[in-house]
Write a protein that holds these residues in place. Structure first.
Motif, short mmCIF file in Angstrom:
data_model
loop_
_atom_site.label_atom_id
_atom_site.label_comp_id
_atom_site.label_asym_id
_atom_site.label_seq_id
_atom_site.Cartn_x
_atom_site.Cartn_y
_atom_site.Cartn_z
N VAL A 1 0.88 -1.16 0.00
CA VAL A 1 0.00 0.00 0.00
C VAL A 1 0.91 1.21 0.00
O VAL A 1 1.82 1.30 0.82
N LEU A 2 0.68 2.10 -0.93
CA LEU A 2 1.57 3.25 -1.04
C LEU A 2 0.87 4.50 -0.52
O LEU A 2 -0.35 4.62 -0.60
N GLY A 3 1.68 5.38 0.00
CA GLY A 3 1.20 6.71 0.32
C GLY A 3 0.15 6.83 1.40
O GLY A 3 -0.69 7.71 1.34
N MET A 4 0.19 5.97 2.39
CA MET A 4 -0.79 6.14 3.47
C MET A 4 -0.23 7.07 4.53
O MET A 4 0.77 6.78 5.16
N GLN B 1 -11.64 -0.42 -0.48
CA GLN B 1 -10.48 -0.04 -1.29
C GLN B 1 -9.43 -1.14 -1.25
O GLN B 1 -8.81 -1.48 -2.24
N ASN C 1 -0.32 -3.75 -5.95
CA ASN C 1 -0.08 -2.63 -5.03
C ASN C 1 -1.18 -1.62 -5.27
O ASN C 1 -1.76 -1.58 -6.35
N TYR C 2 -1.49 -0.80 -4.29
CA TYR C 2 -2.41 0.29 -4.56
C TYR C 2 -2.01 1.51 -3.74
O TYR C 2 -1.27 1.40 -2.77
N THR C 3 -2.51 2.65 -4.18
CA THR C 3 -2.18 3.89 -3.49
C THR C 3 -3.35 4.30 -2.62
O THR C 3 -4.48 4.38 -3.08
N PHE C 4 -3.05 4.55 -1.37
CA PHE C 4 -4.06 4.94 -0.40
C PHE C 4 -4.58 6.32 -0.75
O PHE C 4 -3.81 7.24 -0.93
N ASN C 5 -5.90 6.47 -0.86
CA ASN C 5 -6.44 7.76 -1.23
C ASN C 5 -7.73 8.01 -0.46
O ASN C 5 -8.79 7.49 -0.79
#
Ligand code: ARG
Length: 604
Positions: A400-403, A456, A465-469
């Motif tokens: 998980v990216l950018g959390m 999500q 992978n996913y980006t936290f938004n």
């Protein structure tokens, strides 16, 4: 402790044409099985195949078609075109199947709408979730009857940060535990805490200097991390800190009660705090275990066995297994000072769990970053001759990216939960009118916020992978958690808005023939497919299949609202039939959400 899946209260009505039984099917829990059997029978009769053979080849059709059979799979002599014509010529429409068409090698079958309506809605009604007994509901099956699975998930490290990787393991693991239960397995869920290792020596040293009993009791997780950060900084400057820490940990490993006393309290208090947070996430564990619980004797014996088998080599006083033959590198199993290590604890833990639980399967829900580690210890166990090593399974997942929260980096689980609730709360405030009508906005915001995070997380294949938004996941538009909750709330409001239709008789007592709109049919058919969606998820271990189903269903419902109306429909019988349809949709959407560990809301 597992609610047993008793006989289904639903049975196929006797006034329909009799069908043979096919192994592996259960129309009392998935009535689409009957339609497939009927289709298989008509093909089998025409082509002189067995029904079982054909049944395997009855697949869901593309949009607008119910079921499709691809003829080439039967490897019959002759042109497929002729075979198709033969089936069509012999075909007799009945109450199960109303028509068949063919497109080159494919036969497309259409089920009798009236039968679909009646059986599917009735089956869902008969298998509705009961909050009292929490019995398995519509979608459940008995595939795992008599088998036990151990599922290990979440497994954070005490005194270190709870990162998004742990959150994913928690979310996916809770789903798998629900899924296996729904499929009749006896499930034991474990939280394998990182509660052992040299860092506890460091914290012991740090606690002398920075520790406070009061802060510890208030929030153990937070306080221990604070100490850990500070003492690490000290150790950077002063190497003797690390030596002290190592010496302390050695005492712990040797079972020195005095060295263990504080550690025990830290562990207890951390678990208490975690339990509260897991409860908010609707996640539960049957047992909290941890790296500390692995018996020294078990590990000792394991290393000795590896030695005898000639799998161990020495490296500067440390011991390691050579797995290069299997392209898995070399893995240290014991450090120079004799203290244990992560890998060895996993080997020991697996051996002890097998002894204790006699599982048929054990699943580890751990990030893909640890692929090598899991492969290594699975391999070691199989080299040691444990025939149950092939019962171990690693369910992995991507990053998980950018959390981060608006206050900065996330280190604690409760930060994530709080941020979700507060972002959601703001989102809800934007609609003044609606907001005022909500009874307990804080609670609703928390539930929807958590739903947003979970959806999500489970919307795509695990390995992605996913980006936290925050904005995206908490929006009411698009394929989000709040959208699904909204769909459920809207379905739940139907009873409140149409009290004159209540109490609604069971679907079997209603005339459902008025449900003829294509939108209604699409919903019914989707509802019928839910038990299959659950079975597929069990095979793939992918929550995304359930999430996709929930979205498809919600989309189908939202396309129906305009045409398939309840309120304002003059014909009361028709209004009742439609209401039964929407209530079935509510129940199945609710079941899908619960399977994903989400609490479906009735109001928002
Ligand atoms: N505590 C570990 C970590 O945070 C995860 C444990 C995974 N499970 C296991 N049996 N190794 O990285």
């Amino acid at each position: 402790n597992r609610p047993k899946l008793g006989p289904s209260p639903f049975s196929v009505p006797a006034d329909l044409p009799k069908l043979p039984e096919v192994p592996g099917t259960d129309p009392t829990r998935c009535v689409l099985d009957s339609f497939r059997i009927a289709i298989a029978k008509s093909v089998a009769d025409a082509l002189e195949l067995t029904i079982e053979q054909v049944y395997q080849g009855v697949d869901y059709g593309k949009k607008g078609e119910d079921f499709t059979v691809a003829l080439p799979r039967f490897r019959l002599p002759g042109k497929v075109d002729d075979l198709a014509k033969k089936v069509i010529e012999k075909f007799q429409p009945d109450d199960w199947v109303e028509s068949v068409t063919h497109d080159r090698a494919f036969l497309h079958f259409k089920c009798r709408t009236a039968t679909l309506n009646r059986l599917i809605l009735d089956q869902i009604h008969a298998l509705t979730y009961d909050t009292e007994s929490k019995q398995p509901e519509y979608g459940a099956n008995s595939i795992g009857e008599g088998k036990r699975v151990v599922i290990e998930y979440s497994s954070p490290n005490i005194a270190k940060s709870f990162h998004v990787g742990h959150l994913r393991s928690t979310i996916i693991g809770a789903f798998l535990a629900n899924l296996y239960k729904a499929c009749g397995w006896d499930v034991l869920s474990l939280n394998y805490l990182g509660d052992w290792g040299t860092q506890f020596g460091l914290i012991a040293v740090g606690f002398e200097k920075y520790g406070s009993q009061e802060a510890l009791e208030k929030n153990a997780i937070q306080h221990l991390l604070e100490i850990y950060v500070k003492v690490n900084a000290d150790a950077e400057k002063d190497p003797s800190v690390r030596e002290q820490a190592a010496a302390w940990f050695k005492r712990m490993e040797d079972g020195d009660e005095e060295a263990l006393r504080n550690w025990r309290v830290w562990r207890e208090l951390s678990i208490k705090k975690y339990e509260e947070e897991y409860a908010r996430l609707n996640v539960h564990f049957d047992e909290y275990t941890g790296e500390s619980m692995v018996g020294a004797q078990t590990m000792e014996t394991a290393v000795k066995k590896l030695h005898e088998m000639g799998l161990i080599e020495e490296d500067n006083g440390a011991l390691r297994v050579n797995l290069e033959k299997y392209k898995l590198g070399k893995a240290v199993v014991r450090k120079r000072d004799g203290t244990s290590i992560y890998l060895t604890r996993d080997i020991g833990a697996a051996i002890e769990r097998h002894e204790k639980y006699k599982f048929d399967k054990m699943i580890y829900v751990v990030a893909a970053q640890q692929d090598l580690h899991l492969q290594q210890f699975f391999k070691v166990l199989s080299l040691m001759g444990y025939d149950w090593a092939d019962k171990l399974e690693h369910v992995n997942y991507g990053l998980v990216l950018g959390m981060s929260t608006r206050k900065g980096t996330v280190v604690f689980l409760d930060q994530i939960i709080r941020e979700a609730a507060s972002v959601m709360h703001e989102q809800m405030r934007k609609n003044e009118e609606k907001y005022k009508a909500i009874e307990d906005p804080e609670k609703v915001a928390l539930e929807i916020g958590i739903t947003g995070i979970k959806i999500q997380d489970m919307a795509a294949k695990r390995i992605n992978n996913y980006t936290f938004n925050w904005e995206r996941m908490l929006s009411f538009e698009g394929d989000t958690g709040p959208y699904l909750q909204y769909a459920h709330v809207r379905l739940s409001s139907i009873e409140r808005k149409n009290p004159e239709l209540l109490p609604l008789p069971a679907p079997s007592k209603l005339n459902l023939d008025s449900l003829v709109e294509p939108q209604a049919r699409e919903i019914v058919f989707l509802l019928g497919s839910y038990p299959d969606v659950v079975k597929t998820a069990l095979k793939t271990h992918e929550p995304s299949g359930i999430v996709t189903f929930a979205f498809r269903l919600s989309h189908a419902i939202s396309s129906a609202w305009e045409t398939v109306i309840v309120k304002g429909e003059q014909d009361k019988e028709k209004a009742k039939a439609r209401m039964a349809l929407y209530l079935a949709a509510r129940d199945v959407l609710g079941a899908a959400l619960r399977l994903l560990s989400i609490k479906p809301l009735e109001r928002m």
